[in-house]
Design an enzyme around this catalytic site. Structure first.
Site, short mmCIF file in Angstrom:
data_model
loop_
_atom_site.label_atom_id
_atom_site.label_comp_id
_atom_site.label_asym_id
_atom_site.label_seq_id
_atom_site.Cartn_x
_atom_site.Cartn_y
_atom_site.Cartn_z
N HIS A 514 25.78 70.81 -4.28
CA HIS A 514 25.14 70.22 -3.10
C HIS A 514 24.22 71.22 -2.42
CE1 HIS A 514 25.12 67.67 0.63
NE2 HIS A 514 24.92 68.86 1.18
N GLU A 515 24.76 72.38 -2.11
CA GLU A 515 23.96 73.37 -1.38
C GLU A 515 22.78 73.84 -2.22
OE1 GLU A 515 24.24 73.64 1.69
OE2 GLU A 515 26.18 72.62 1.84
N HIS A 518 19.90 71.54 -1.74
CA HIS A 518 19.08 71.94 -0.58
C HIS A 518 18.16 73.10 -0.96
CE1 HIS A 518 20.88 69.54 2.58
NE2 HIS A 518 22.09 70.05 2.42
N HIS A 521 15.16 71.98 -2.83
CA HIS A 521 14.23 71.34 -1.89
C HIS A 521 13.37 72.41 -1.22
CE1 HIS A 521 14.05 67.91 1.39
NE2 HIS A 521 12.93 68.05 0.74
ZN LIG Z 1 23.95 69.31 2.96
#
Ligand SMILES: [Zn+2]
Length: 752
Positions: A514-515, A518, A521
Site C-alpha cells: 500500500h505505502e 503512494h 504515485h
Molecule cells: Zn494510504
C-alpha cells in the site's frame, strides 16, 4: 488495516496543505500596500542549513549537518522571506500576469518548504521532547502565516485579475489548473466576501473553534470517566488473567477497590466484547459505550454542542453562497457534491442490509446451537462471528508469517511488482545519511535506465514514531525546479530480536504494498509545479493508487517470487493464501456496515441547510435526527449501529473542519480501487502494458486534472460500485462469505 489509510491520508494531505501554505499561495503580509511597495525589494537572506538546497544527490537532506537548533530560526526566517516575496509580488508595478503572480507565488516559500518537510518527517517518525516543543511553538505561527497569505486582499486582487482573463492567456492544462486551484483556495477562505461577511465568518470560526474543543474535551472526559464497573471476577469470565488483573487495577484507580473496571474505547464496539462470556456484562458494556455522551449521564451530554456545531457550519456555508456545509467543504474533492457521495453510498445499502439480515440469522443459529434462546444483538455479534470464523478458517497467523521475511517482501515482492508493471529497478545505497540507522535507502531507476528518484524505507516500530504507516516526500518532483522525487515510506513493524528472522504479518505485507503504491504515485509525478505534483490530490482520491497496489501482494506470480518460508524456502501454498483472503471477507455485514453507517451519518449532518440545522435545537431533536437519518437509509441500524454515533463522532465534531463531510472518502477510494483491480484482471494482470497505461493515465497526473476524467482515461468508463460489493462478498450470496472473488483485502476494522 485501514488505520494506515487515514494516517497516510493525513500525512499526504497535510503535506499538500503545507505545500499550499508555503508554495501555492505563499507570502502573506499584514503590511499595507504602500509600505509593501516601498519595501518590495527587501527580501531577507536566510542563514543556516535550510537557507540553501542540499548538496547531496537528489537534494536529499543531509542529516549529518542538521541540528535541532536549526529549526526555529529556519521556520522564522522562512516565514519572513515568504512574506517579503509576497509583498514583492503585490508591489510589482506591472499588470498581473500568470508569470508575475501565479508562478511567482509558486516559487516563493522555498526555505519554509525545506525546513517544514524535514521537520515534519522527524516529528512523525523520530521525534523527541525538543521537537515536540518546537512543533507546539511553531504550529500556530505557521497557521497564522498561511492565513495571512490566503486572506491577503491585495494578493487576491492580482490573482483574480489573472483568473478573470484566463480564457485569453493560452495556458497549458497544468497552468490552468494551478491558476484555478490558487484562486479557488483563496475564495474558499473568504476572499470574495464583503468586509461584513468576513467578520461574520471570523466570528463563526472562533465559536466553532471553542465548541469543537469543548466537544472533544467533554467526550474524552465522558469516555475516561465512565468505565464499566462490575462487582465480581465471575462477571468477567472469558477474559484472560491479565485482563482481569488490569480490570481490578483500573477499578482501584477509579475509586472502586475490590471491584473490576473496563475502560471504554472511542468506537461503538468494544474490544473485549467477543471474549466476555456473561451476556449481561456484554450488554452493559455495549450500552455504556453507545450511551456515553447522550444524556444518560447529563454531565457528559454532547448533543447540544454538536447541534450547534452543525448549525454554525451551515451558516458559514450560507455566507459563501452554498446550500450546506458539505457543498462548501467538498469544493476540492473528486466527488464534488454531497449528492454524489450520498448516492454512491446508497447504492451499497440494499446489498449491505440484506447481508446484515443473513448474518444476523446465522449468528442467532449459532446462539441457539449453544442453547441460547435469544436473537443476536450488537453486543453478541462479534462473539459469535468470531466463533464461526475460527471454525471455518482455522488460521494460524504465526504460521502465515513464516512465509513473509521483511527484506524479501520489499525487494522480491514490492520491487519485483514495480519491475514487472513499470520496468523499475532498485539499488540499495549506503552513502545517504538517514535520521535513524534502521532506515534503508535505494536509488530508483526508470525503465530506460535513468535515475527516477530516491526511496527511504523506515520499517520498524520505535517509541519515537507515531502509530500507523504513511508516505511523504523530502523533495517533490517539479520541472520548474528541476527536482526529482525523494520519498519515504514509514511503517510500524515489530522488530525481530537480534539474530532472529525478521518476519512480518500478512497485514503488514499489505501495508508495505500500500505505502509503496503512494510512493509510485510520487515517483511517477510529471508536473511542472510541485503544488500539483504526485500525491497532491483530493482527499477522496489520494488513497486510491495506494489501495490498488495491494492487489499485487497476493498475485500468484508476485507471491511465488517473494513469499518463501524462512527456514525451508518453500513458496507459500496457494490454499493458505485463499484461506487468508476468504477469512478477510468474513463478517462484512458488520465490519463494512458500521463504517457505511458512520459515513452516511457524517454526510447527513453536513448536508443540513441552515434552516434544517437550526431546527435541531434540543437533545431529543439530535436523537431523532440521528435515528431518522440512519433509518431512512434502510440499514439494519439496531443490529449494526454506526461505528461512531453523533455524540462520540470525534472525526467530525472535534475540529472546526476536520473530517466532516469526508468520512465517505475511505469508501469512495475503495470503489475506485476495486473497479481498477477488475480492469487489471480483465486486461491480463501483471504486464508492462498495463503498468505503463496506469502510469500514463493516473500515476503521472498528480492533481492536474479532473479525477473522473482521469479514471475514465484509465478504465474507459466511469467508476462502478459493483466490484467493491463483490470483493466484500456483498453481491448477493446466501452466507456470511463469498469465497469466489479472490484478491484479498482486509476489512476496515480500524478506520481511525
Ligand atoms: Zn494510504
Amino acid at each position: 488495516m485501514t488505520t494506515r489509510n487515514l494516517v497516510a491520508a493525513l500525512s499526504t494531505v497535510s503535506a499538500a496543505a503545507l505545500l499550499s501554505a508555503c508554495a501555492t499561495t505563499p507570502g502573506g503580509t499584514a503590511m499595507t500596500a504602500p509600505a509593501a511597495a516601498s519595501q518590495a525589494t527587501a527580501i531577507p537572506e536566510g542563514t543556516g542549513y535550510f537557507a540553501a538546497d542540499s548538496t547531496l544527490p537528489f537534494l536529499a537532506p543531509d542529516f549529518t549537518k542538521i541540528s535541532e537548533d536549526d529549526y526555529v530560526p529556519a521556520f522564522k526566517q522562512g516565514m519572513a522571506i515568504n512574506k517579503a516575496e509576497v509583498a514583492q509580488i503585490i508591489a510589482n508595478p506591472e499588470a498581473p500576469t500568470f508569470e508575475n503572480t501565479i508562478v511567482a507565488l509558486e516559487k516563493s516559500g522555498r526555505m519554509l518548504g525545506r525546513v517544514a518537510r524535514v521537520f515534519y518527517a522527524l516529528t512523525g517518525s523520530n521525534t523527541n521532547d525538543r521537537l515536540d516543543a518546537i512543533d507546539t511553538e511553531i504550529s500556530p505561527e505557521l497557521s497564522a502565516h498561511s492565513d495571512s497569505i490566503t486572506l491577503n486582499p491585495e494578493l487576491f486582487a492580482r490573482v483574480k485579475a489573472v483568473y478573470d482573463s484566463r480564457a485569453s492567456l493560452g495556458l497549458s492544462v497544468e497552468e490552468s489548473r494551478l491558476l484555478e486551484e490558487t484562486y479557488k483556495e483563496m475564495v474558499h477562505a473568504g476572499a470574495l466576501l464583503t468586509e461584513a461577511e468576513r467578520e461574520q465568518v471570523k466570528a463563526i470560526n472562533s465559536e466553532l473553534s471553542t465548541l469543537t474543543t469543548e466537544f472533544s474535551q467533554k467526550l474524552r472526559t465522558a469516555t475516561n470517566a465512565q468505565p464499566l464497573i462490575v462487582d465480581t471476577a465471575e462477571q468477567l469470565a472469558g477474559l484472560s488473567d491479565a485482563d482481569i488483573k488490569a480490570a481490578a487495577d483500573l477499578a482501584t484507580e477509579k475509586g472502586f477497590p475490590g471491584k473490576y473496571a473496563i475502560a471504554l474505547q472511542n468506537t461503538t464496539q468494544q474490544p473485549l466484547l467477543p471474549t466476555l462470556e456473561n451476556r449481561a456484562t456484554r450488554e452493559a458494556l455495549f450500552k455504556l459505550s453507545y450511551n456515553r455522551a447522550d444524556g444518560a449521564n447529563p454531565e457528559y451530554d454532547t448533543r447540544l454542542l454538536l447541534a450547534r456545531i452543525a448549525a454554525l457550519r451551515a451558516q458559514k456555508a450560507a455566507l459563501f453562497g452554498e446550500a450546506d456545509w458539505a457543498s462548501y467543504a467538498m469544493y476540492d474533492r473528486m466527488a464534488k457534491t454531497p449528492e454524489t457521495a450520498l448516492n454512491f453510498m446508497q447504492q451499497m445499502v440494499p446489498a449491505l442490509a440484506a447481508t446484515q439480515r443473513r448474518e444476523a440469522a446465522l449468528l442467532t443459529q449459532a446462539i441457539a446451537a449453544e442453547g441460547g434462546d435469544y436473537a443476536v444483538q450488537p453486543w453478541d455479534w462479534y462473539r459469535y462471528a468470531n466463533q464461526i470464523k475460527a471454525e471455518r478458517y482455522d488460521l494460524d497467523e504465526d504460521a502465515v508469517m513464516e512465509y513473509f521475511q521483511l527484506e524479501k517482501v520489499l525487494e522480491d515482492g514490492v520491487f519485483y511488482m514495480a519491475n514487472k508493471l513499470y520496468g523499475l529497478d532498485f539499488e540499495r545505497r549506503t552513502d545517504i545519511p538517514t535520521y535513524h540507522p534502521d532506515v534503508w535507502t535505494y536509488t530508483v531507476f526508470d525503465a530506460d535506465g535513468s535515475e527516477l528518484g530516491l526511496f527511504y524505507f523506515d520499517p520498524f516500530q520505535r517509541p519515537s514514531k507515531r502509530g500507523g504507516a504513511w508516505m511523504s516526500n523530502f523533495v517533490e518532483q517539479s520541472d520548474l525546479w528541476g527536482t526529482q522525487p525523494v520519498i519515504y515510506n514509514v511503517l510500524n513493524i515489530p522488530k525481530a530480536a537480534p539474530g532472529e528472522a525478521q518476519l512480518v504479518s500478512f497485514d503488514n505485507v499489505n501495508t508495505i504494498f500500500h505505502e509503496f503504491g503512494h510512493a509510485l504515485h510520487g515517483f511517477f509525478a510529471d508536473q511542472k509545479f510541485e503544488s500539483l505534483s504526485g500525491t497532491a490530490t483530493a482527499r477522496d482520491f489520494v488513497e486510491y493508487p495506494s489501495q490498488v497496489h495491494e492487489m499485487w501482494a497476493t498475485w500468484p506470480e508476485v507471491l511465488q517470487n517473494y513469499a518463501k518460508h524462512y527456514q525451508t524456502g518453500e513458496t507459500i501454498p496457494m490454499e493458505l493464501v485463499e484461506k487468508i483472503e476468504a477469512a478477510s471477507k468474513f463478517n462484512q455485514g458488520y465490519d463494512f456496515g458500521e463504517v457505511v453507517a458512520a459515513a452516511l451519518l457524517d454526510m447527513k449532518w453536513a448536508a443540513l441547510t441552515p434552516q434544517e440545522a437550526a431546527a435541531i435545537d434540543t437533545p431529543a431533536e439530535v436523537d431523532a435526527f440521528e435515528r431518522r437519518s440512519l433509518e431512512e437509509l434502510g440499514l439494519e441500524i439496531d443490529l449494526v449501529p454506526p461505528r461512531y454515533r453523533s455524540t462520540y463522532f470525534n472525526h467530525i465534531f472535534s475540529d472546526p473542519a476536520g473530517y466532516s463531510a469526508g468520512y465517505y472518502s475511505y469508501l469512495w477510494t475503495e470503489m475506485l480501487d476495486r473497479d481498477s483491480r477488475k480492469w487489471f484482471r480483465e486486461n491480463g494482470g501483471l504486464t508492462r502494458a498495463n503498468g505503463d497505461h496506469y502510469r500514463q493515465t493516473v500515476l503521472s497526473r498528480g492533481g492536474t486534472m479532473d479525477y473522473f476524467e482521469m479514471f475514465e482515461n484509465f478504465a474507459g468508463r466511469q467508476p462502478n460500485v459493483q466490484p467493491m460489493l463483490e470483493a466484500r462478498g456483498l453481491a448477493g450470496q446466501s452466507d456470511m462469505v463469498d469465497t469466489e472473488a479472490s484478491d484479498g483485502k482486509l476489512p476496515p476494522r480500524s478506520v481511525d
